[in-house]
Write an enzyme that holds these catalytic residues in place. Structure first.
Site, PDB file in Angstrom:
ATOM      1  N   LEU A 107       0.816  -1.217   0.000  1.00 53.90           N
ATOM      2  CA  LEU A 107       0.000   0.000   0.000  1.00 53.90           C
ATOM      3  C   LEU A 107       0.849   1.265   0.000  1.00 53.90           C
ATOM      4  O   LEU A 107       0.420   2.300  -0.501  1.00 53.90           O
ATOM      5  CB  LEU A 107      -0.917   0.012   1.229  1.00 53.90           C
ATOM      6  CG  LEU A 107      -1.934  -1.129   1.334  1.00 53.90           C
ATOM      7  CD1 LEU A 107      -2.652  -1.068   2.675  1.00 53.90           C
ATOM      8  CD2 LEU A 107      -2.930  -1.062   0.187  1.00 53.90           C
ATOM      9  N   GLY A 108       2.029   1.189   0.561  1.00 53.83           N
ATOM     10  CA  GLY A 108       2.882   2.368   0.645  1.00 53.83           C
ATOM     11  C   GLY A 108       4.015   2.120   1.610  1.00 53.83           C
ATOM     12  O   GLY A 108       4.232   0.992   2.074  1.00 53.83           O
ATOM     13  N   PHE A 112       8.384   4.025   9.392  1.00 52.58           N
ATOM     14  CA  PHE A 112       8.437   2.748  10.098  1.00 52.58           C
ATOM     15  C   PHE A 112       8.849   1.637   9.148  1.00 52.58           C
ATOM     16  O   PHE A 112       9.619   0.762   9.487  1.00 52.58           O
ATOM     17  CB  PHE A 112       7.049   2.464  10.682  1.00 52.58           C
ATOM     18  CG  PHE A 112       6.993   1.287  11.619  1.00 52.58           C
ATOM     19  CD1 PHE A 112       6.997   1.493  12.988  1.00 52.58           C
ATOM     20  CD2 PHE A 112       6.923  -0.009  11.147  1.00 52.58           C
ATOM     21  CE1 PHE A 112       6.936   0.412  13.862  1.00 52.58           C
ATOM     22  CE2 PHE A 112       6.862  -1.087  12.011  1.00 52.58           C
ATOM     23  CZ  PHE A 112       6.875  -0.872  13.376  1.00 52.58           C
ATOM     24  N   PRO A 114       7.392  -0.565   5.180  1.00 53.38           N
ATOM     25  CA  PRO A 114       6.308  -0.748   4.216  1.00 53.38           C
ATOM     26  C   PRO A 114       5.004  -1.190   4.878  1.00 53.38           C
ATOM     27  O   PRO A 114       5.008  -1.788   5.953  1.00 53.38           O
ATOM     28  CB  PRO A 114       6.850  -1.833   3.277  1.00 53.38           C
ATOM     29  CG  PRO A 114       7.830  -2.585   4.110  1.00 53.38           C
ATOM     30  CD  PRO A 114       8.442  -1.589   5.052  1.00 53.38           C
ATOM     31  N   LYS A 129       1.700  -3.315   8.952  1.00 53.14           N
ATOM     32  CA  LYS A 129       2.806  -2.354   9.001  1.00 53.14           C
ATOM     33  C   LYS A 129       4.055  -3.116   9.441  1.00 53.14           C
ATOM     34  O   LYS A 129       4.147  -3.577  10.576  1.00 53.14           O
ATOM     35  CB  LYS A 129       2.446  -1.248   9.989  1.00 53.14           C
ATOM     36  CG  LYS A 129       3.321  -0.018   9.951  1.00 53.14           C
ATOM     37  CD  LYS A 129       2.726   0.997  10.929  1.00 53.14           C
ATOM     38  CE  LYS A 129       3.514   2.286  10.960  1.00 53.14           C
ATOM     39  NZ  LYS A 129       2.936   3.217  11.952  1.00 53.14           N
ATOM     40  N   ASP A 226       3.403  14.076  15.318  1.00 55.59           N
ATOM     41  CA  ASP A 226       3.628  13.934  13.870  1.00 55.59           C
ATOM     42  C   ASP A 226       2.288  13.963  13.127  1.00 55.59           C
ATOM     43  O   ASP A 226       2.049  13.157  12.228  1.00 55.59           O
ATOM     44  CB  ASP A 226       4.382  12.640  13.570  1.00 55.59           C
ATOM     45  CG  ASP A 226       5.029  12.656  12.186  1.00 55.59           C
ATOM     46  OD1 ASP A 226       5.205  13.760  11.625  1.00 55.59           O
ATOM     47  OD2 ASP A 226       5.354  11.578  11.662  1.00 55.59           O
TER      48      ASP A 226
END
Length: 424
Positions: A107-108, A112, A114, A129, A226
């Site tokens: 997905l991106g 952290f 991918p 994640k 963040d």
């Protein structure tokens, strides 16, 4: 005697034989010592090699045991938390769900590591994640996110389903949100038109309620540190959910601010007192929220590219247009004027109050929510946001080490330099 002497003199072989006999003992006496010396050198050489190999092996074993001891300690420190608060998922199930982390399921990627889409055996969709080996974040940030989000439950926070700590892998398993992140819509000219005014207003209010929960309504007092468009995910109904708590901090006691020597976050969203002095508080999140509000209204990112194009930041432009009664000029063109002026101006006003340079002048998130939902609440005039006077060229490596960069398709790792904004 004469016969013997004449016999010896008459024999042609006696003299050479005698000379040979005279020299033979000396030669034979030297050979054992020479061979013993060579043998000793060989034995010493072999011994040195064996000792060196043994030492290298011992060092390797020591480092291997130390590395594994650290890993075991990290895993064991996570297991009690995971067993009590969060389900542990086995690695084989995640491999099967993500098709062995195939490229098609990716997905991106963030700081952290991918993120992959997965489908569990019962058909439930998940987002995995995965901590990257090259990630600047590590076990401390992993544990931080697990500890925090396992205890936080709110409709505007992403829901953590479980984690995996197996072999060398560290993974977080979240609910899958099909519309991905807010920045994928907001800063894409083809998709921004899908964000109608009512949807944008709902997203602003949802983010505000999520931050209010973190600051005041949860069992912990949490500062996200963040908050940005890429860390706001959207569900199938476009409801916002705040994600990525790896940099978040829990406030303990009655303290209102903390001074840290390690500044983390994303430039463009960072409050000036945090970026320049390392001081963060709940008002640091308020500043980031204000930047995000102005980005949602304008459809533009507050960063170096905006500064290069307009010679000042998005928040400075917003304050200028507000004072000159030209706020409509900053509104996203994809809205095509289809918005309630009163509602949009209220959001605009709140955003400017949140990005004031003095943190004491910024409202709390409880007041922010009240101002967003009440058209009767009186709001003070916003003071000028922080000024940025000049540009500085830095190398990509320096920029990357300084802080996490904004995730944009326009930035390239092959560029010689990236422009950063320096405060005046």
């Amino acid at each position: 005697m004469e016969d013997q002497g004449s016999h010896m003199a008459g024999s042609p072989y006696r003299l050479p034989h005698r000379r040979l006999m005279d020299t033979a003992p000396a030669a034979s006496a030297s050979e054992p010592g020479h061979s013993r010396s060579n043998g000793m050198h060989i034995m010493v050489s072999i011994l040195v090699v064996v000792i060196a190999c043994t030492l290298l092996y011992c060092v390797y074993c020591w480092r291997w045991r130390k590395r594994n001891a650290v890993r075991r300690a990290q895993i064991e420190s996570l297991r009690p938390l995971s067993n009590s608060d969060l389900p542990l998922m086995d690695l084989s199930s995640i491999h099967a769900a993500t098709n062995n982390f195939s490229k098609e399921n990716k997905l991106g990627e963030g700081g952290f590591g991918p993120v992959y889409k997965g489908v569990l055996g019962e058909g439930a969709e998940i987002a995995v994640k995965r901590l990257s080996a090259r990630s600047r974040q590590g076990a401390a940030e992993f544990r931080n996110e697990v500890e925090l989000i396992a205890k936080l439950q709110h409709r505007n926070l992403v829901r953590l389903l479980g984690c995996c700590v197996e072999k060398d892998e560290k993974m977080l398993i979240y609910e899958y949100l099909p519309n991905r992140s807010l920045d994928a819509f907001l800063f894409d000219t083809r998709k921004s038109a899908q964000l109608a005014w009512k949807m944008r207003q709902s997203i602003i209010l949802g983010i505000a309620r999520g931050i209010l929960y973190l600051h005041e309504d949860s069992c912990l007092k949490v500062i996200h540190r963040d908050l940005k468009a890429s860390n706001v995910l959207l569900d199938n109904k476009m409801n916002p959910k705040i994600s990525d708590f790896g940099m978040a901090k829990i406030f303990e006691g009655e303290g209102n601010e903390v001074n840290t020597g390690h500044v983390v976050g994303t430039y463009g969203y960072m409050a000036p007192e945090y970026a320049m002095e390392g001081v963060f508080s709940v008002k640091s999140d308020v500043f980031s929220f204000g930047v995000l509000v102005l980005e949602i209204l304008s459809g533009q990112r507050n960063g170096a590219m905006y500064l290069q194009a307009h010679q000042q930041t998005l928040i400075q432009d917003a304050w200028k247009f507000w004072n000159e009664d030209r706020a409509a000029e900053l509104m996203d063109a994809s809205l095509a004027g289809s918005y309630s002026r009163d509602e949009a101006w209220r959001c605009f006003h709140v955003g400017l109050l949140c990005v004031q340079e003095n943190p004491d002048l910024r409202p709390t998130m409880s007041n922010v929510v009240l101002m967003l939902i009440s058209d009767q609440m009186q709001m003070p005039a916003p003071a000028e946001p922080p000024l940025f006077a000049r540009l500085k060229k830095v190398s990509v490596s320096e920029f990357s080490l300084a802080m996490k960069t904004e995730t944009t398709k326009t930035q390239s790792v092959n560029d010689v330099s990236i422009t950063m904004i320096e405060p005046r």
